[in-house]
Design an enzyme around this catalytic site. Structure first.
Site, PDB file in Angstrom:
ATOM      1  N   GLU A 174       0.822  -1.224   0.000  1.00 63.05           N
ATOM      2  CA  GLU A 174       0.000   0.000   0.000  1.00 63.05           C
ATOM      3  C   GLU A 174       0.854   1.271   0.000  1.00 63.05           C
ATOM      4  O   GLU A 174       0.665   2.160   0.837  1.00 63.05           O
ATOM      5  CB  GLU A 174      -0.966  -0.017   1.193  1.00 63.05           C
ATOM      6  CG  GLU A 174      -1.967  -1.143   1.093  1.00 63.05           C
ATOM      7  CD  GLU A 174      -3.080  -1.108   2.151  1.00 63.05           C
ATOM      8  OE1 GLU A 174      -3.005  -0.300   3.078  1.00 63.05           O
ATOM      9  OE2 GLU A 174      -4.021  -1.917   2.016  1.00 63.05           O
ATOM     10  N   GLU A 293      -5.502  -8.388  -0.616  1.00 68.34           N
ATOM     11  CA  GLU A 293      -6.209  -8.109   0.640  1.00 68.34           C
ATOM     12  C   GLU A 293      -7.666  -7.835   0.311  1.00 68.34           C
ATOM     13  O   GLU A 293      -7.976  -6.854  -0.377  1.00 68.34           O
ATOM     14  CB  GLU A 293      -5.623  -6.899   1.380  1.00 68.34           C
ATOM     15  CG  GLU A 293      -4.318  -7.199   2.078  1.00 68.34           C
ATOM     16  CD  GLU A 293      -3.827  -6.052   2.954  1.00 68.34           C
ATOM     17  OE1 GLU A 293      -4.664  -5.372   3.598  1.00 68.34           O
ATOM     18  OE2 GLU A 293      -2.608  -5.837   2.985  1.00 68.34           O
TER      19      GLU A 293
END
Ligand code: AHR
Length: 498
Positions: A174, A293
Site C-alpha cells: 500500500e 487483501e
C-alpha cells in the site's frame, strides 16, 4: 413473494482455469495473528515448535493455498534480519505501523516451517517503505540461493540447509497510502519497483513479483497511481495488487450486499488501466491481478481505539463476523471466480484473529467465524474451469447503485469427473428465489447436492462455545430447479443423470 431467476451454462463458455492461489490468505505481524494465533507456545494445543495445532488443523481444513507474510503495513518498517538467528538474541522493537511491541520470537524460519505444516504456499513481502533494493536482494538470496554466498550460508547456519524456494514476492505494501511508513508518490514507487524487480529477478529469475496498486478504489490517486507505476515498471513486474475492505457502518443490508458490484467495478477498472498501458507500451505482455487483501472490516474499529499503544500482541482488528458478513464474503468469492482470466491471486485478509475466519481463545482453542464457510466451500469446490453464467433475475436499487441483481452466481466445471458446482447467493433478505438452471451442451444434468448457509438472521454470530451459523444440506430432487432461501449462500452440485 417468491423471486424468479435463471442461470444458463454451456461447457464451451469458459472464463478460464481457476488458479488455486485464488484461495489464499494473509498473516501479518499485527495483533494476535502471529503471537496468540498461529504461534502460541504456552497453550495446551501447541506442538514442539509452539504452533497451535488447532489452528493448523483448521487452516488445512479450509484448504488455504498460499499465505502472504509478514505484512501489510507492518512490512514497511520491518527489518527481516531481526527475525532470524537464535531467539534470545533477537531484538524487541517498537513496531510503528500498529504501535505495538514486536518481540521477533517468530520470524522467517518459523513462518516457513509453519507454512509446511499448514500445507500452504508462501507469498513473501519485501520492505519498500524504510528499505529498498539492497534489503530485498539480500532477503531473496537468503531465501532462495542454494549456497556458497554470505546470505545463503547464513540461512544454513540458522538451520535451513535447503533454500525456501519462495516464488511470489510483493514489492512493498500500500505504498500509495499516506499512513504507510515510507509512503511514496507513484513516480517514486514506480522507479523503485522497476529497480527492485530487476535486481530480484537477477538474483533468482524464477520469481514472480507483485507491484502495489491502490489501497482501495476510493483513494484520490486511484487510476493515475496504477498507470504511473505501470509506466515505469510494466516490463519488470508480473502482477498488480488490489486491496479493498467492505463495510456496513450504517446497518444498511441492501447497500452492503451490493459490495460485489463495487469489487467487480474495481477489478474491471484495474484491468482497463493495465491494458491502457499495454497499448502505450506496444507490448503483448499482460499484467495479471493479485487481489491480495480483501474482506469485510469495520466491526472492531471502535473497540480498537481503546487499546493502549506499545502492548505485545494486543487484540486489534478482532471483528466478530455475523451472517450478513458471510453472505457478502460469498458474493465477493463469486466475483473473484468470475474474473479468473485476470485475477490469479486473492488473499482473504487475514487468517487468524485479525479480521479472520479463524479465532483462538487464550487457552488455544480455535473456532470458525461465519465468513469461514463460504471460503471453505469455494476453496473445496471452486477449483476447475470457471464458466461464464448467463443469468436472469430481478434487480433492486440501494443508496450505492440503481440496479443490483438479487442473484450473484459463479459456476465451476470439474473436467476430471464432469461435474459442475454453482455458487449462488440470494440477496433478497425477505423473499425466497426460485432458480432454474439450463445446462445446454452438458446434456442431462440434475442437482445432486445442495449445501446452504442460511443467513436470514442477519446478525447471528459464532463463538467459541457455539457455532450458530453453519452450513446444512438440502435434499435435491435431481431436477434442474431449486429454491434459494432468503439471504442465503448456496452450493449446488450438478451431475449427469445415470
Ligand atoms: O489487513 C490489515 C491492514 O489493512 C494491512 O496491514 C494493510 O495493508 C491494510 O490497510
Amino acid at each position: 413473494m417468491m423471486k424468479e431467476s435463471k442461470i444458463i451454462l454451456d461447457r464451451d463458455y469458459q472464463i478460464g482455469k481457476v488458479d488455486e492461489r485464488l484461495f489464499s490468505s494473509f498473516i501479518e505481524h499485527l495483533g494476535r495473528s502471529v503471537y496468540g494465533g498461529i504461534y502460541q507456545p504456552d497453550c495446551p494445543y501447541s506442538d514442539k515448535k509452539g504452533f497451535n495445532t488447532q489452528v493448523l488443523r483448521l487452516v488445512r481444513d479450509l484448504k488455504v493455498s498460499m499465505v502472504r507474510y509478514p505484512g501489510g503495513n507492518f512490512v514497511s518498517g520491518f527489518n527481516w534480519e531481526d527475525g532470524i538467528g537464535p531467539k534470545e538474541k533477537r531484538p524487541r522493537r517498537l513496531e510503528l505501523a500498529w504501535k505495538s511491541i514486536e518481540t521477533n520470537q517468530f520470524g522467517l524460519h518459523e513462518f516457513v516451517d509453519w507454512a509446511k505444516e499448514a500445507d500452504v504456499g508462501v507469498m513473501m513481502a519485501v520492505n519498500l517503505g524504510t528499505r529498498g533494493v539492497d534489503a530485498a536482494r539480500n532477503l531473496l538470496e537468503y531465501c532462495n540461493h542454494d549456497g556458497g554466498t554470505y546470505y545463503s550460508e547464513l540461512r544454513k547456519r540458522n538451520g535451513s540447509e535447503r533454500p525456501f524456494g519462495i516464488k511470489l514476492w510483493c514489492l512493498g505494501n500500500e505504498m500509495d497510502g499516506p499512513w504507510q511508513i515510507g509512503h511514496k508518490t507513484a513516480d517514486e514507487y514506480g522507479r523503485l519497483v522497476n529497480e527492485t524487480a530487476k535486481v530480484m529477478k537477477t538474483v533468482d529469475p524464477s520469481v514472480e513479483v507483485v507491484a502495489c496498486g491502490s489501497s482501495n478504489s476510493d483513494m484520490p490517486t486511484f487510476g493515475s497511481w496504477e498507470s504511473t507505476v505501470l509506466s515505469h515498471a510494466y516490463d519488470a513486474i508480473d502482477y498488480l495488487s488490489l486491496h479493498q475492505y467492505y463495510r456496513n457502518d450504517d446497518d444498511d443490508p441492501a447497500s452492503f450486499l451490493s459490495s460485489s458490484t463495487t469489487m467487480d467495478r474495481f477489478i474491471g477498472s484495474v484491468i482497463s488501466t493495465c491494458d491502457y498501458v499495454k497499448t502505450l507500451k506496444r507490448t503483448d505482455k499482460k499484467i495479471y491481478l493479485s487481489f491480495d487483501e480483501w474482506n469485510v472490516w469495520f466491526h472492531s474499529n471502535v473497540q480498537d481505539k481503546k487499546i493502549p499503544d506499545w502492548s505485545e500482541a494486543p487484540a486489534l482488528l478482532e471483528d466478530i463476523y455475523d451472517a450478513e458478513d458471510a453472505l457478502v464474503v460469498g458474493t465477493l468469492l463469486i466475483t473473484l471466480l468470475r474474473h479468473v482470466d485476470r485475477v490469479k491471486v486473492a488473499c482473504l485478509a487475514q487468517l487468524v484473529n485479525v479480521i479472520a475466519p479463524i479465532m483462538t481463545e487464550k487457552d488455544g482453542k480455535a473456532w470458525l467465524q461465519t465468513i469461514a464457510y463460504p471460503f471453505l466451500h469455494a476453496s473445496l469446490y471452486g477449483r476447475g474451469v470457471s464458466l461464464m453464467p448467463v443469468t436472469k433475475c430481478e434487480t433492486y436499487g440501494c443508496s450505492r447503485y440503481a440496479d443490483v441483481p438479487y442473484l450473484d452466481c459463479a459456476a465451476v466445471y470439474h473436467p476430471e469427473d464432469g461435474s459442475v458446482t454453482v455458487f449462488a447467493v440470494n440477496k433478497s433478505i425477505d423473499a425466497p428465489m426460485e432458480l432454474s438452471l439450463d445446462l445446454r451442451s452438458f446434456g442431462k444434468y440434475g442437482i445432486t447436492g445442495h449445501t446452504v448457509l442460511d443467513c436470514a438472521d442477519l446478525h447471528a454470530t459464532n463463538g467459541p462455545e457455539k457455532i450458530t451459523v453453519k452450513p446444512f444440506e438440502e435434499k435435491p430432487d435431481g431436477s434442474l430447479k431449486t429454491v434459494l432461501r432468503p439471504a442465503s449462500w448456496n452450493v449446488l452440485q450438478l451431475r449427469e443423470h445415470p
